[in-house]
Design a protein around this motif. Structure first.
Motif: not given
Length: 265
Positions: A16-17, A19-21, A154, A157-158, A161, A202, A206, A213
């Motif tokens: 998950s992290c 994916r955010v990156c 985004i 993705a958040v 996480v 993360t 974010a 987002y």
């Protein structure tokens, strides 16, 4: 047994992290410098917001919430002008079958010759209509909106996480609950602190670097949007500006809010 729970928690946290990156990198690559002002944006009945020259109400709605937000805005705009009736049951009824711009004409076409149609069907038809795509294409050409197929996701993705952080906590609780009474649980629970720190860290980064987002506007587009509390131009209803920026929850008219929410907005 606790090692299995730890493995699941770590995999969920790392994926998950990551994916955010990845979403942040994609967003940075396609978000260019502030664009030049558009030479002559197509007019809409709400005109431009006074604090951001050249940015129309339709464009604000698209940059804030995509084509579905734009569809909600034109429906509420026409309802406030008594040209549409939005029932609390989620139906749209035509009162005045004359559109003042291409998006309004597309709305009337989406409702159909019977003059009445469920709002979700109208919204779905508008999202795919050429008039709405023209607004999107203009924003993409000006560097304000993300092109189709390049939206980093985004927001999703958040959310992933956050779910991973919850999974870490639940995995730690399950490990503690299933451990034998004579087992050393303190050391085992300490390992769960690593994926928890990763996910919470993360989320903090974010929130600081990527918030809001958005999946529609580039960085330049976000800067063009009015700040919270900015005054609207005289030609723009404050409620329409709030709807464009924040969605149906920002509407103060309970009947309009009920109509959009009952229709799945």
């Amino acid at each position: 047994m606790w090692l299995l729970f730890l493995l699941v928690a770590c995999v969920a946290a790392v994926l998950s992290c990551a994916r955010v990156c990845r979403a942040a990198v994609v967003s940075a690559r396609i978000s260019g410098p502030a664009p030049r002002p558009a030479p002559g944006p197509a007019s809409d009945p709400a005109a431009a917001d006074g604090s951001k020259p050249g940015l129309t109400l339709y464009e604000m709605a698209y940059l804030s919430g995509g084509p579905q937000r734009l569809a909600d805005v034109v429906l509420v705009l026409m309802a406030q002008q008594r040209r549409l009736l939005l029932a609390h049951t989620g139906w749209a009824t035509v009162v005045d079958p004359v559109g003042h711009d291409s998006v309004e004409r597309a709305t009337l076409t989406a409702i159909g010759p019977d003059g009445q149609r469920p709002i979700p069907a109208v919204r779905q038809a508008l999202v795919a209509d050429e008039a709405v795509r023209a607004v999107a294409d203009r924003l993409v050409a000006d560097g304000l909106a993300l092109p189709e197929g390049a939206r980093p996701g985004i927001r999703g993705a958040v959310r992933q996480v956050r779910a991973a952080a919850l999974l870490v906590v639940l995995s730690a609780a399950a490990s503690y609950w299933m451990a034998p009474s004579d087992a050393e649980t303190g050391q085992a629970l300490g390992w769960f602190a690593l994926p928890l720190i990763l996910t919470l860290g993360t989320l903090a980064v974010a929130r600081f670097e990527l918030y809001p987002y958005g999946d529609w506007a580039t960085d330049a587009g976000e800067r063009r949007l009015p700040a919270a509390g900015s005054p609207s131009s005289p030609a723009t209803s404050p409620s329409l500006t709030r709807l464009a920026l924040h969605g149906p929850m920002a509407l103060t008219d309970p009947s309009l809010r009920a109509a959009l929410h009952s229709s799945g907005a």
